[in-house]
Design an enzyme around this catalytic site. Structure first.
Site, PDB file in Angstrom:
ATOM      1  N   THR A 131       0.685  -1.248  -0.014  1.00  0.00           N
ATOM      2  CA  THR A 131      -0.150  -0.164   0.122  1.00  0.00           C
ATOM      3  C   THR A 131       0.836   1.205  -0.034  1.00  0.00           C
ATOM      4  OG1 THR A 131      -1.769  -1.121   1.145  1.00  0.00           O
ATOM      5  CG2 THR A 131      -1.998   1.228   1.288  1.00  0.00           C
ATOM      6  N   THR A 168       1.637  -4.567   4.144  1.00  0.00           N
ATOM      7  CA  THR A 168       1.165  -4.972   5.660  1.00  0.00           C
ATOM      8  C   THR A 168       1.004  -6.289   6.028  1.00  0.00           C
ATOM      9  OG1 THR A 168      -0.913  -4.117   5.553  1.00  0.00           O
ATOM     10  CG2 THR A 168       0.699  -2.335   6.283  1.00  0.00           C
ATOM     11  N   ASP A 169       0.182  -7.014   4.764  1.00  0.00           N
ATOM     12  CA  ASP A 169      -0.453  -8.192   5.108  1.00  0.00           C
ATOM     13  C   ASP A 169       0.480  -9.437   5.698  1.00  0.00           C
ATOM     14  OD1 ASP A 169      -3.045  -7.157   4.973  1.00  0.00           O
ATOM     15  OD2 ASP A 169      -3.195  -7.719   2.702  1.00  0.00           O
ATOM     16  N   SER A 218       2.194  -7.609  -0.745  1.00  0.00           N
ATOM     17  CA  SER A 218       2.973  -8.615   0.145  1.00  0.00           C
ATOM     18  C   SER A 218       2.319 -10.017   0.090  1.00  0.00           C
ATOM     19  CB  SER A 218       3.169  -8.270   1.459  1.00  0.00           C
ATOM     20  OG  SER A 218       2.220  -8.196   2.357  1.00  0.00           O
TER      21      SER A 218
HETATM   22  N1  GLU Z   1      -2.465  -6.640   0.647  1.00  0.00           N
HETATM   23  C1  GLU Z   1      -1.418  -5.746   0.215  1.00  0.00           C
HETATM   24  C2  GLU Z   1      -0.108  -5.746   0.983  1.00  0.00           C
HETATM   25  O1  GLU Z   1       0.220  -6.623   1.940  1.00  0.00           O
HETATM   26  C3  GLU Z   1      -1.695  -4.384   0.815  1.00  0.00           C
HETATM   27  C4  GLU Z   1      -1.874  -4.195   2.187  1.00  0.00           C
HETATM   28  C5  GLU Z   1      -1.143  -3.334   2.811  1.00  0.00           C
HETATM   29  O2  GLU Z   1       0.115  -3.026   2.215  1.00  0.00           O
HETATM   30  O3  GLU Z   1      -1.315  -2.439   3.704  1.00  0.00           O
HETATM   31  O4  GLU Z   1       0.794  -5.555   0.390  1.00  0.00           O
END
Ligand code: GLU
Length: 336
Positions: free
Chosen positions: A15, A94-95, A61
């Protein structure tokens, strides 16, 4: 360290580099902001460090796995060994940030500090958190307070030992915390208030050989339980290519009796089983879990299912047996 520390930014996607159509939308496309632009968007960053940016991947991710983790870990080793670099910042989705940070803690022996950071809102969103998180990640490893060769996660003003980070919320800004310990630092404006706690896990760098030799990571599955499931999750599991299994059980590692019996059978056929919990702040000890402990049925301590699976994977990759794996996991149930 040079007057202005030299920090290398490795961008992997997520993100933090996403671009939405409007400021109120959380939907976005990945990799729309390259690493150099990301650095340029952060006011004041160049006052605290000389940041050089490099794009490694441009994906969410959820699409990162062993191939990318190895590439990232190798690049970190290379960069932190260089006299030209004082620290490394990694931007990440973040995931699966918790897996990446734990993996790096276990396989890397970095010579300088490394900070992972991310964002809950895309760069185009109102109150995007990426720029502040990036600024704080660079700040954290640019001061003289956190100069240990350790892996940290910096999110939302907190400096968290990388191996301890857990993601607790799907969309909130404050979605990351340290478990089972606490943050080792907080950032207020341009100040890092560090408490001097260790950033590394008790077995940091112990799986360096996996990286050095490029060992293959075996399959390890996670089975998550629901109330009333009986032994159905195990009966419908095809574990033919799995050398290890993690159970995301209830509470402190309980499960239906019929499932515990089945697990004992599975463990005797050469599959190492780790019992964790479906809760986010996990404690599973030998005397709190349902199946009796044996060399092949191991309590996860403080590790949640995804971290347990990662550690089990690495342990199996280097050929450890059940009792050695049990000793490994016991590092995560005491003396932290
Ligand atoms: N699902 C994506 C990831 O993990 C977006 C979530 C994020 O980065 O907040 O890259």
């Amino acid at each position: 360290m040079a007057i202005r520390p030299r920090i290398q930014l490795l961008s992997t996607g997520g993100t933090i580099s996403g671009f939405g159509r409007t400021a109120t939308e959380t939907a976005y496309e990945y990799g729309q902001i390259d690493a150099c632009d990301l650095v340029a968007t952060v006011d004041g960053l160049n006052h605290i460090a000389d940041v050089q940016a490099e794009t490694l991947f441009e994906v969410g991710s959820e699409n990162l796995g062993p191939v990318q983790w190895f590439k990232l870990a190798n690049r970190i080793e290379e960069l932190t060994a260089s006299d030209e670099v004082d620290g490394v910042v990694v931007t990440h989705g973040t995931d699966t940030l918790e897996e990446a940070a734990f993996f790096l803690d276990l396989v890397c022996r970095p010579k300088k500090p490394v900070a992972l950071t991310a964002a809950m809102r895309p760069a185009t969103a109102l109150s995007a958190d990426g720029p502040a998180n990036l600024y704080q990640a660079v700040l954290a490893i640019s001061t003289l307070k956190l100069q240990g060769p350790e892996i940290f996660v910096v999110m939302n003003g907190q400096v968290i030992p990388g191996w301890q980070v857990i993601k607790t919320d799907s969309v909130a800004l404050s979605s990351f915390c340290a478990y089972p310990g606490g943050a080792v630092g907080q950032i207020v404006n341009s100040n890092l208030l560090a408490n001097g706690g260790p950033g590394s896990s008790p077995i940091a760098g112990q799986f360096h050989d996996v990286l050095r030799k490029g060992l293959e990571l075996p399959n390890v599955d996670i089975i998550s339980l629901r109330g009333g499931c009986g032994n159905r999750p195990i009966l419908s599991w095809d574990g033919t290519d799995c050398k290890g299994l993690v159970i995301a059980g209830f509470g402190a590692g309980t499960m239906p009796d019929s499932l515990a019996t089945k697990l004992a059978e599975i463990s005797q056929s050469g599959c190492v089983v780790v019992v964790s919990s479906r809760l986010s702040r996990v404690i599973v000890l030998s005397d709190t879990m349902s199946p009796g402990e044996s060399d092949e049925i191991i309590p996860s301590g403080f590790l949640n299912p995804q971290k347990s699976a990662l550690l089990l994977c690495l342990a199996l990759a280097v050929g450890l047996n059940g009792s050695d794996i049990a000793k490994l996991f016991s590092n995560f149930s005491s003396n932290l």
